[in-house]
Design a protein around this motif. Structure first.
Motif, PDB file in Angstrom:
ATOM      1  N   PHE A   1      -3.633   9.494   4.506  1.00 49.25           N
ATOM      2  CA  PHE A   1      -2.610   8.494   3.930  1.00 49.25           C
ATOM      3  C   PHE A   1      -2.586   7.218   4.440  1.00 49.25           C
ATOM      4  O   PHE A   1      -2.601   6.194   3.473  1.00 49.25           O
ATOM      5  CB  PHE A   1      -1.239   9.043   4.241  1.00 49.25           C
ATOM      6  N   LYS A   2      -2.768   6.984   5.590  1.00 53.40           N
ATOM      7  CA  LYS A   2      -2.968   5.648   6.323  1.00 53.40           C
ATOM      8  C   LYS A   2      -4.100   5.065   5.612  1.00 53.40           C
ATOM      9  O   LYS A   2      -3.969   3.549   5.403  1.00 53.40           O
ATOM     10  CB  LYS A   2      -2.995   5.650   7.835  1.00 53.40           C
ATOM     11  N   SER A   3      -5.223   5.583   5.725  1.00 51.05           N
ATOM     12  CA  SER A   3      -6.471   5.106   5.226  1.00 51.05           C
ATOM     13  C   SER A   3      -6.142   4.715   3.660  1.00 51.05           C
ATOM     14  O   SER A   3      -6.635   3.462   3.223  1.00 51.05           O
ATOM     15  CB  SER A   3      -7.631   5.928   5.376  1.00 51.05           C
ATOM     16  N   LYS A   4      -5.489   5.457   2.990  1.00 51.67           N
ATOM     17  CA  LYS A   4      -5.472   5.233   1.323  1.00 51.67           C
ATOM     18  C   LYS A   4      -4.525   3.975   1.125  1.00 51.67           C
ATOM     19  O   LYS A   4      -4.807   3.139   0.391  1.00 51.67           O
ATOM     20  CB  LYS A   4      -4.720   6.390   0.893  1.00 51.67           C
ATOM     21  N   VAL A   5      -3.487   3.917   2.260  1.00 52.94           N
ATOM     22  CA  VAL A   5      -2.588   2.729   2.079  1.00 52.94           C
ATOM     23  C   VAL A   5      -3.420   1.480   2.481  1.00 52.94           C
ATOM     24  O   VAL A   5      -3.342   0.285   1.880  1.00 52.94           O
ATOM     25  CB  VAL A   5      -1.407   2.936   3.000  1.00 52.94           C
ATOM     26  N   LYS A   6      -3.930   1.549   3.531  1.00 48.01           N
ATOM     27  CA  LYS A   6      -4.931   0.353   3.992  1.00 48.01           C
ATOM     28  C   LYS A   6      -5.944  -0.073   3.013  1.00 48.01           C
ATOM     29  O   LYS A   6      -6.232  -1.231   2.603  1.00 48.01           O
ATOM     30  CB  LYS A   6      -5.809   0.682   5.213  1.00 48.01           C
ATOM     31  N   ASN A   7      -6.671   1.103   2.297  1.00 46.33           N
ATOM     32  CA  ASN A   7      -7.480   0.702   1.222  1.00 46.33           C
ATOM     33  C   ASN A   7      -6.986   0.021  -0.078  1.00 46.33           C
ATOM     34  O   ASN A   7      -7.500  -0.987  -0.505  1.00 46.33           O
ATOM     35  CB  ASN A   7      -8.333   1.947   0.943  1.00 46.33           C
ATOM     36  N   ALA A   8      -5.629   0.323  -0.301  1.00 49.22           N
ATOM     37  CA  ALA A   8      -4.961  -0.110  -1.396  1.00 49.22           C
ATOM     38  C   ALA A   8      -4.574  -1.407  -1.022  1.00 49.22           C
ATOM     39  O   ALA A   8      -4.761  -2.538  -1.949  1.00 49.22           O
ATOM     40  CB  ALA A   8      -3.770   0.728  -1.855  1.00 49.22           C
ATOM     41  N   THR A   9      -4.112  -1.801   0.052  1.00 48.42           N
ATOM     42  CA  THR A   9      -3.757  -2.976   0.472  1.00 48.42           C
ATOM     43  C   THR A   9      -4.988  -3.992   0.616  1.00 48.42           C
ATOM     44  O   THR A   9      -4.848  -5.221  -0.006  1.00 48.42           O
ATOM     45  CB  THR A   9      -3.105  -3.109   1.896  1.00 48.42           C
TER      46      THR A   9
ATOM     47  N   GLU B   1       3.480  12.305  -2.309  1.00 49.02           N
ATOM     48  CA  GLU B   1       2.411  11.841  -1.510  1.00 49.02           C
ATOM     49  C   GLU B   1       3.048  11.283  -0.264  1.00 49.02           C
ATOM     50  O   GLU B   1       2.727  11.559   1.061  1.00 49.02           O
ATOM     51  CB  GLU B   1       1.300  10.901  -1.896  1.00 49.02           C
ATOM     52  N   TYR B   2       4.198  10.577  -0.402  1.00 52.60           N
ATOM     53  CA  TYR B   2       4.767   9.826   0.630  1.00 52.60           C
ATOM     54  C   TYR B   2       5.454  10.845   1.316  1.00 52.60           C
ATOM     55  O   TYR B   2       5.502  11.086   2.623  1.00 52.60           O
ATOM     56  CB  TYR B   2       5.825   8.915   0.260  1.00 52.60           C
ATOM     57  N   ASN B   3       5.940  11.971   0.739  1.00 54.09           N
ATOM     58  CA  ASN B   3       7.053  13.136   1.308  1.00 54.09           C
ATOM     59  C   ASN B   3       5.786  13.879   2.296  1.00 54.09           C
ATOM     60  O   ASN B   3       6.215  14.334   3.417  1.00 54.09           O
ATOM     61  CB  ASN B   3       7.571  13.855   0.287  1.00 54.09           C
ATOM     62  N   GLU B   4       4.880  14.191   1.766  1.00 54.53           N
ATOM     63  CA  GLU B   4       3.751  14.791   2.554  1.00 54.53           C
ATOM     64  C   GLU B   4       3.410  14.300   3.818  1.00 54.53           C
ATOM     65  O   GLU B   4       3.037  14.799   4.816  1.00 54.53           O
ATOM     66  CB  GLU B   4       2.639  14.953   1.514  1.00 54.53           C
ATOM     67  N   TYR B   5       3.264  12.654   3.426  1.00 59.66           N
ATOM     68  CA  TYR B   5       2.918  11.934   4.841  1.00 59.66           C
ATOM     69  C   TYR B   5       3.914  12.198   5.922  1.00 59.66           C
ATOM     70  O   TYR B   5       3.758  12.280   6.987  1.00 59.66           O
ATOM     71  CB  TYR B   5       2.618  10.394   4.446  1.00 59.66           C
ATOM     72  N   LEU B   6       5.246  11.943   5.355  1.00 58.95           N
ATOM     73  CA  LEU B   6       6.350  12.051   6.537  1.00 58.95           C
ATOM     74  C   LEU B   6       6.261  13.397   7.210  1.00 58.95           C
ATOM     75  O   LEU B   6       6.379  13.654   8.504  1.00 58.95           O
ATOM     76  CB  LEU B   6       7.678  11.900   5.580  1.00 58.95           C
ATOM     77  N   GLU B   7       6.037  14.458   6.418  1.00 62.34           N
ATOM     78  CA  GLU B   7       6.026  15.838   6.862  1.00 62.34           C
ATOM     79  C   GLU B   7       4.710  16.030   8.173  1.00 62.34           C
ATOM     80  O   GLU B   7       4.714  16.327   8.936  1.00 62.34           O
ATOM     81  CB  GLU B   7       5.852  16.769   5.880  1.00 62.34           C
TER      82      GLU B   7
ATOM     83  N   GLY C   1       0.637  -1.150  -0.021  1.00 57.76           N
ATOM     84  CA  GLY C   1      -0.224   0.025  -0.003  1.00 57.76           C
ATOM     85  C   GLY C   1       0.799   1.005   0.075  1.00 57.76           C
ATOM     86  O   GLY C   1       0.488   2.236  -0.758  1.00 57.76           O
ATOM     87  N   TRP C   2       1.945   1.192   0.944  1.00 62.84           N
ATOM     88  CA  TRP C   2       2.750   2.475   0.932  1.00 62.84           C
ATOM     89  C   TRP C   2       3.346   2.643  -0.554  1.00 62.84           C
ATOM     90  O   TRP C   2       3.527   3.753  -0.987  1.00 62.84           O
ATOM     91  CB  TRP C   2       3.787   2.180   1.889  1.00 62.84           C
ATOM     92  N   ASP C   3       3.693   1.319  -1.128  1.00 69.89           N
ATOM     93  CA  ASP C   3       4.272   1.750  -2.453  1.00 69.89           C
ATOM     94  C   ASP C   3       3.519   2.337  -3.716  1.00 69.89           C
ATOM     95  O   ASP C   3       4.050   2.620  -4.903  1.00 69.89           O
ATOM     96  CB  ASP C   3       4.957   0.067  -3.089  1.00 69.89           C
ATOM     97  N   THR C   4       2.169   2.034  -3.329  1.00 71.72           N
ATOM     98  CA  THR C   4       1.256   2.867  -4.415  1.00 71.72           C
ATOM     99  C   THR C   4       1.056   4.345  -4.219  1.00 71.72           C
ATOM    100  O   THR C   4       0.433   5.081  -5.016  1.00 71.72           O
ATOM    101  CB  THR C   4      -0.273   2.354  -4.024  1.00 71.72           C
ATOM    102  N   LEU C   5       1.547   4.881  -3.192  1.00 69.67           N
ATOM    103  CA  LEU C   5       1.692   6.419  -2.976  1.00 69.67           C
ATOM    104  C   LEU C   5       2.747   6.818  -3.907  1.00 69.67           C
ATOM    105  O   LEU C   5       3.879   6.225  -4.216  1.00 69.67           O
ATOM    106  CB  LEU C   5       1.987   6.738  -1.741  1.00 69.67           C
TER     107      LEU C   5
END
Length: 303
Positions: free
Chosen positions: A214-222, A132-138, A124-128
């Motif tokens: 972003f966590k929800s997006k990752v979970k949904n993608a997974t 998006e991933y940098n925004e999540y880290l920030e 799921g994280w790889d789909t970002l």
């Protein structure tokens, strides 16, 4: 082994009887020949003559006797060899092993395919995207540090809890028995701290919402990918099951056909074997011409 078995001739019981008669006659001749000696011995005692050794010179027909004995022995050997040959033939047929030359169908190998495995959240994280991933880290960093400052037990929470308890005047004992007044200056008000808390809380909520997004997006993608994988696994497994079932059914049909043909072939083999055994049982001894006169002589005695 050579034999004289045929559909016509002596029965085995006749052959056995004649063989015994040949043996008896040959033994009688042997007895006569065994008693041949060179001398006879007599004793004269008191006017009486006693024979100590009976004299038995070679018979005048010794040549004929030996030839007769040999002919009897040869005839007996001929008959016994053929009786033995018949027994061996019957036993050979009885113990013949049935061998079905058609090989049985080959059992099919179990068909299998590589089944895809479920993914974890790393997928799921790889789909970002990188952005998006940098925004999540920030957002996670902002939410974490602001949250630590304002939440219960954080610095701002402690300041707000401490403020109402602060006294404006305190005393410090600099010398023994003497207290010196110490002025306490409060540089925050409850309103100021509340205002800071509200500002930071608003910021925290915004960053926390982005983190949760972003966590929800990752979970949904997974979850979506695993649902796709489960469906694919079901399709693959169903196809493999159908192929294995079809292969097993085809094998069963082929094996049943082969087994039926094998049983039929074995039945036919057994029928032919029994017929051959019966043919062997019915065999007789066709007497060779050189032994015929001896056999005829004894056959007439058996009548």
């Amino acid at each position: 082994m050579k034999n004289s078995l045929s559909s016509k001739g002596l029965s085995m019981s006749q052959a056995a009887s004649i063989s015994n008669l040949c043996n008896q006659r040959a033994q009688e001749i042997s007895s006569k020949l065994d008693n041949i000696n060179n001398v006879s011995k007599e004793l004269a005692i008191g006017g009486e003559i006693y024979i100590e050794t009976q004299g038995n010179p070679i018979p005048t027909n010794v040549v004929q006797l030996l030839q007769s004995k040999a002919r009897l022995s040869a005839t007996q050997a001929f008959l016994m060899e053929n009786i033995k040959a018949k027994d061996e033939l019957i036993n050979k047929i009885k113990f013949e092993k049935y061998n079905y030359e058609v090989e049985s169908p080959e059992r099919p190998k179990i068909i299998s395919e590589t089944i895809p495995t479920e993914v974890d959240e790393e997928f799921g994280w790889d789909t970002l995207s990188t952005a998006e991933y940098n925004e999540y880290l920030e957002a996670e960093a902002y939410a974490s540090h602001i949250g630590q400052f304002i939440h219960k037990g954080g610095k701002l929470d402690k300041l707000r809890g401490e403020l109402p308890t602060i006294k404006t005047l305190e005393f410090m004992e600099i010398e023994v028995g003497k207290k010196t007044p110490m002025k306490v200056s409060i540089h925050h008000t409850a309103e100021q701290l509340l205002s800071v808390h509200e500002q930071l809380a608003a910021l925290h909520r915004g960053f926390e919402q982005r983190v949760n997004y972003f966590k929800s997006k990752v979970k949904n993608a997974t979850t979506s990918e695993n649902a796709r994988i489960q469906k694919e696994r079901g399709i693959i497994q169903a196809r493999v099951n159908n192929e294995n079932a079809e292969a097993a059914n085809n094998y069963k049909l082929a094996y049943d056909k082969w087994s039926g043909e094998e049983r039929q072939a074995q039945h036919e083999f057994e029928e032919k074997r029994q017929a051959r055994i019966q043919e062997a049982v019915n065999l007789k001894i066709e007497v060779a011409e050189r032994f015929q006169d001896v056999v005829d002589e004894f056959l007439n005695q058996l009548k």
